[in-house]
Enzyme design. Structure first.
Site, PDB file in Angstrom:
ATOM      1  N   ARG A 110       0.842  -1.177   0.000  1.00 30.48           N
ATOM      2  CA  ARG A 110       0.000   0.000   0.000  1.00 30.48           C
ATOM      3  C   ARG A 110       0.881   1.232   0.000  1.00 30.48           C
ATOM      4  O   ARG A 110       1.749   1.373   0.854  1.00 30.48           O
ATOM      5  CB  ARG A 110      -0.829  -0.037   1.289  1.00 30.48           C
ATOM      6  N   THR A 114      -0.828   7.642  -0.856  1.00 28.57           N
ATOM      7  CA  THR A 114      -2.143   7.550  -1.519  1.00 28.57           C
ATOM      8  C   THR A 114      -2.998   6.408  -0.958  1.00 28.57           C
ATOM      9  O   THR A 114      -4.204   6.376  -1.187  1.00 28.57           O
ATOM     10  CB  THR A 114      -1.964   7.290  -3.025  1.00 28.57           C
ATOM     11  N   ASP A 206       0.537  -1.860  12.349  1.00 29.65           N
ATOM     12  CA  ASP A 206       0.951  -2.400  11.048  1.00 29.65           C
ATOM     13  C   ASP A 206       1.241  -3.889  11.198  1.00 29.65           C
ATOM     14  O   ASP A 206       2.242  -4.284  11.811  1.00 29.65           O
ATOM     15  CB  ASP A 206       2.190  -1.649  10.550  1.00 29.65           C
ATOM     16  N   ASP A 209       4.657  -5.277   9.761  1.00 30.48           N
ATOM     17  CA  ASP A 209       5.808  -4.873  10.583  1.00 30.48           C
ATOM     18  C   ASP A 209       5.847  -5.645  11.900  1.00 30.48           C
ATOM     19  O   ASP A 209       6.922  -6.021  12.377  1.00 30.48           O
ATOM     20  CB  ASP A 209       5.758  -3.364  10.866  1.00 30.48           C
TER      21      ASP A 209
HETATM   22  C1  PRP Z   1      -1.260  -3.991   4.766  1.00 28.68           C
HETATM   23  C2  PRP Z   1      -2.123  -5.206   5.056  1.00 28.68           C
HETATM   24  C3  PRP Z   1      -2.981  -5.269   3.841  1.00 28.68           C
HETATM   25  C4  PRP Z   1      -3.200  -3.812   3.516  1.00 28.68           C
HETATM   26  C5  PRP Z   1      -4.542  -3.407   4.030  1.00 28.68           C
HETATM   27  O1  PRP Z   1      -0.231  -4.321   3.932  1.00 28.68           O
HETATM   28  O2  PRP Z   1      -1.389  -6.377   5.281  1.00 28.68           O
HETATM   29  O3  PRP Z   1      -2.389  -5.931   2.742  1.00 28.68           O
HETATM   30  O4  PRP Z   1      -2.175  -3.079   4.190  1.00 28.68           O
HETATM   31  O5  PRP Z   1      -4.816  -2.097   3.675  1.00 28.68           O
HETATM   32  P1  PRP Z   1      -5.911  -1.727   2.584  1.00 28.68           P
HETATM   33  O6  PRP Z   1      -7.151  -2.520   2.915  1.00 28.68           O
HETATM   34  O7  PRP Z   1      -6.110  -0.251   2.799  1.00 28.68           O
HETATM   35  O8  PRP Z   1      -5.385  -2.040   1.227  1.00 28.68           O
HETATM   36  P2  PRP Z   1       0.973  -3.322   3.580  1.00 28.68           P
HETATM   37  O9  PRP Z   1       0.681  -2.573   2.333  1.00 28.68           O
HETATM   38  O10 PRP Z   1       1.295  -2.492   4.788  1.00 28.68           O
HETATM   39  O11 PRP Z   1       2.137  -4.292   3.214  1.00 28.68           O
HETATM   40  P3  PRP Z   1       2.900  -5.393   4.096  1.00 28.68           P
HETATM   41  O12 PRP Z   1       1.949  -6.540   4.260  1.00 28.68           O
HETATM   42  O13 PRP Z   1       4.063  -5.728   3.233  1.00 28.68           O
HETATM   43  O14 PRP Z   1       3.297  -4.790   5.418  1.00 28.68           O
HETATM   44  N1  URA Z   2      -2.371  -2.183   7.199  1.00 28.70           N
HETATM   45  C1  URA Z   2      -2.073  -2.581   8.455  1.00 28.70           C
HETATM   46  O1  URA Z   2      -1.146  -3.389   8.655  1.00 28.70           O
HETATM   47  N2  URA Z   2      -2.774  -2.068   9.469  1.00 28.70           N
HETATM   48  C2  URA Z   2      -3.782  -1.196   9.281  1.00 28.70           C
HETATM   49  O2  URA Z   2      -4.416  -0.767  10.263  1.00 28.70           O
HETATM   50  C3  URA Z   2      -4.086  -0.798   7.971  1.00 28.70           C
HETATM   51  C4  URA Z   2      -3.375  -1.324   6.949  1.00 28.70           C
END
Ligand code: PRP
Ligand code: URA
Length: 215
Positions: A110, A114, A206, A209
């Site tokens: 994400r 944006t 997150d 993370d």
């Molecule tokens: C996080 C989470 C989802 C997404 C959710 O991933 O694991 O994939 O955000 O948000 P959304 O519903 O607004 O799309 P992130 O992009 O942080 O990547 P990561 O899993 O690599 O930490």
């Molecule tokens: N991605 C995450 O990991 N946590 C949130 O709350 C939203 C997006």
């Protein structure tokens, strides 16, 4: 303003053990190892609910006592498809439940400004269109990542998709339902909403993370 989604198309997996584990998961003091273990354990509960309607067929079994007509899984096989990275945390738990499942991967991150999803990797089982897909990601926030992953799976011809997340925001549920009227959503909790950074409130921070210790 409250966000309206169709509650009939969302299953909240709210077993007391799930609620207890989720509270520990949310706690900012919970460390990486325990966080990772809990995500995996919660995935088992979700997988249990999400596979409740799998069809069965008769099978003859000889027990040490006598012959018996028992049940075995029939019909289409399963694929577990984590959205990278955080979805990876749910795979081992689901594989404990369904050891024969194939695993596909959809890489999505994400954009921090944006909040739009960006796809960077996809690898699915070759016969994915013949399988029931468990699309997994602990967080359903705006729904952008899940919607993009669903669209990708539909393009590959997958008809039966069940989206398993641990914490969902109403906004994400609505976005997914609007984009894909046939997906079944499973969540351990539906939270209040999103903050100005599109993080789930109260959420758990997150997830990626916290699973991988990259805070
Ligand atoms: C996080 C989470 C989802 C997404 C959710 O991933 O694991 O994939 O955000 O948000 P959304 O519903 O607004 O799309 P992130 O992009 O942080 O990547 P990561 O899993 O690599 O930490
Ligand atoms: N991605 C995450 O990991 N946590 C949130 O709350 C939203 C997006």
């Amino acid at each position: 303003m409250s966000v309206s989604y169709d509650p009939a198309r969302v299953t909240v997996v709210d077993h007391p053990l799930v609620q207890h584990k989720l509270s520990i998961l949310r706690d900012e003091k919970t460390g990486t190892k325990q966080f990772r273990d809990l995500v995996s354990e919660l995935a088992v509960f979700e997988g249990y609910e999400a596979t409740r309607d799998l069809p069965l067929e008769d099978v003859q079994v000889t027990t040490p006592i006598r012959e018996a007509t028992c049940k075995q899984l029939a019909g289409r096989k399963l694929a577990i498809v984590p959205i990278l990275r955080a979805g990876l945390g749910m795979v081992d738990g689901l594989l404990e439940l369904i050891p024969a499942a194939r695993v596909g991967h959809i890489g999505m991150y994400r954009d921090e400004v944006t909040h739009e999803p960006h796809e960077y990797y996809c690898k699915l089982p070759q016969d994915v269109d013949e399988r029931i897909c468990l699309l997994v990601d602990p967080m359903l926030a705006t729904g952008g990542s899940a919607t993009a992953a669903l669209e990708y799976l539909r393009k590959q011809g997958v008809s039966d998709i069940r989206l398993l997340c641990i914490v969902a925001a109403p906004e994400g549920i609505k976005a997914v339902q609007d984009a894909d009227p046939n997906v079944k959503i499973f969540a351990c909790a539906i939270d209040e909403g999103l903050n100005e950074n599109a993080y789930i409130v109260p959420g758990l921070g997150d997830a990626g993370d916290r699973i991988f210790g990259t805070l």
